[in-house]
Enzyme design. Sequence first.
Site, PDB file in Angstrom:
ATOM      1  N   GLU A 158       0.662  -1.166   0.109  1.00  0.00           N
ATOM      2  CA  GLU A 158      -0.231   0.152   0.010  1.00  0.00           C
ATOM      3  C   GLU A 158       1.024   1.418  -0.097  1.00  0.00           C
ATOM      4  OE1 GLU A 158      -0.933  -2.577   2.042  1.00  0.00           O
ATOM      5  OE2 GLU A 158      -2.284  -3.178   0.643  1.00  0.00           O
TER       6      GLU A 158
ATOM      7  N   ALA B 273       8.952  -3.772   5.493  1.00  0.00           N
ATOM      8  CA  ALA B 273       9.808  -4.816   5.642  1.00  0.00           C
ATOM      9  C   ALA B 273       9.328  -5.732   5.126  1.00  0.00           C
ATOM     10  CB  ALA B 273      10.282  -5.133   7.260  1.00  0.00           C
TER      11      ALA B 273
ATOM     12  N   HIS C 169       4.558 -15.022  -2.697  1.00  0.00           N
ATOM     13  CA  HIS C 169       3.761 -13.825  -2.469  1.00  0.00           C
ATOM     14  C   HIS C 169       4.787 -12.800  -2.093  1.00  0.00           C
ATOM     15  CE1 HIS C 169       1.071 -11.238   0.029  1.00  0.00           C
ATOM     16  NE2 HIS C 169       0.362 -11.249  -0.985  1.00  0.00           N
TER      17      HIS C 169
HETATM   18  N1  LIG Z   1       4.152 -10.532   3.470  1.00  0.00           N
HETATM   19  C1  LIG Z   1       4.274  -8.928   3.705  1.00  0.00           C
HETATM   20  C2  LIG Z   1       3.206  -8.260   3.392  1.00  0.00           C
HETATM   21  N2  LIG Z   1       2.037  -8.663   3.109  1.00  0.00           N
HETATM   22  C3  LIG Z   1       1.006  -7.510   2.970  1.00  0.00           C
HETATM   23  C4  LIG Z   1       0.877  -6.725   1.929  1.00  0.00           C
HETATM   24  O1  LIG Z   1       1.947  -5.654   1.981  1.00  0.00           O
HETATM   25  C5  LIG Z   1      -0.411  -6.037   1.740  1.00  0.00           C
HETATM   26  O2  LIG Z   1      -0.713  -5.310   2.573  1.00  0.00           O
HETATM   27  C6  LIG Z   1      -1.570  -7.119   1.295  1.00  0.00           C
HETATM   28  O3  LIG Z   1      -1.160  -8.066   0.264  1.00  0.00           O
HETATM   29  C7  LIG Z   1      -2.911  -6.410   1.078  1.00  0.00           C
HETATM   30  O4  LIG Z   1      -2.875  -5.604   0.038  1.00  0.00           O
HETATM   31  N3  LIG Z   1       3.594  -6.832   3.827  1.00  0.00           N
HETATM   32  C8  LIG Z   1       4.651  -6.330   4.178  1.00  0.00           C
HETATM   33  O5  LIG Z   1       5.075  -5.158   4.035  1.00  0.00           O
HETATM   34  N4  LIG Z   1       5.656  -7.279   4.244  1.00  0.00           N
HETATM   35  C9  LIG Z   1       5.553  -8.575   4.156  1.00  0.00           C
HETATM   36  O6  LIG Z   1       6.462  -9.354   4.602  1.00  0.00           O
HETATM   37  C1  LIG Z   2       6.267 -11.238   1.654  1.00  0.00           C
HETATM   38  C2  LIG Z   2       4.818 -12.025   2.145  1.00  0.00           C
HETATM   39  O1  LIG Z   2       4.051 -11.634   1.576  1.00  0.00           O
HETATM   40  C3  LIG Z   2       5.108 -13.575   2.929  1.00  0.00           C
HETATM   41  O2  LIG Z   2       5.847 -12.915   4.308  1.00  0.00           O
HETATM   42  C4  LIG Z   2       4.004 -14.175   3.009  1.00  0.00           C
HETATM   43  O3  LIG Z   2       4.455 -15.534   3.768  1.00  0.00           O
HETATM   44  P1  LIG Z   2       3.915 -16.876   2.728  1.00  0.00           P
HETATM   45  O4  LIG Z   2       4.624 -16.602   1.428  1.00  0.00           O
HETATM   46  O5  LIG Z   2       4.389 -17.868   3.596  1.00  0.00           O
HETATM   47  O6  LIG Z   2       2.265 -16.675   2.756  1.00  0.00           O
END
Ligand SMILES: Nc1c(NC[C@H](O)[C@H](O)[C@H](O)CO)[nH]c(=O)[nH]c1=O
Ligand SMILES: CC(=O)[C@@H](O)COP(=O)(O)O
Length: 241
Positions: free
Chosen positions: A140, A162, A170
Amino acid sequence: MATSASATASSSLLHRLHDDISSLSSSSSSSHHRSSSLSLLYPHKTSPTSPRINFSPKCSMNPLFVMPVEKKKKSSLRTEAVRQLTGSLTKAEGFRFAVVVARFNEIVTKPLLEGALDTFKKYSVREEDIDVVWVPGSFEIGLVAQKLGQSGKYNAILCIGAVVRGDTTHYDAVANTAASGVHSAGLNSGVPCIFGVLTCEDMDQALNRAGGKAGNKGSEAALTAIEMASLFEHHLKEIAV
Ligand SMILES: Nc1c(NC[C@H](O)[C@H](O)[C@H](O)CO)[nH]c(=O)[nH]c1=O
Ligand SMILES: CC(=O)[C@@H](O)COP(=O)(O)O
């Protein structure tokens, strides 16, 4: 051309010099020493014992001789004077900053934010000139950064997050989108948007960069924000878009 009076003065000076050298060469012990001492004075000499002195005005030995300065050829590759513009870290007072920070992995993003705020304070940025905006995750950040940039209220936008790899792909989607989102926000708003988002293989890597043994990337990103704000404010503002 030398006048006759100055030519006479220079020739008597050279004669005196020649007499001194002759006495030096007769007293010096080794021919090597003699020739080397003479060579310092008569680089164009023809023999160690009888240096030739050319009184021509064009001769480099004539004290009135002015070495022609080779006219500097203008190169098409370089200008005469190259201007170099850089932002200053010492004039941050009065600059306004927005910090967009992701709440996801807050255990990492909170110390990143604190590092950034400490650096702003160290460089005289006033607290009332800093707005912190929290978003759910790094995905976002870009949209909010662009909105803040387009408001025209800030000298730079610092983006903190982070992204830590999990079990699926993902990670790639979030990390790549965060990077392209921050980059696009800067290009679209014309305001420097600084990428202070960690993209790490595991949590140790992330914590080490949030005040651990690898330093604080939030603090480093704040320095970048100050430098870019200064570059734009002091050097690029007048440049027509
Ligand atoms: N896995 C991490 C995320 N995932 C969430 C996404 O950033 C986002 O908020 C979601 O996909 C909804 O749009 N975010 C991080 O900042 N760091 C991660 O490791
Ligand atoms: C960066 C991500 O979205 C990650 O932390 C999500 O973890 P996972 O790939 O095990 O669902």
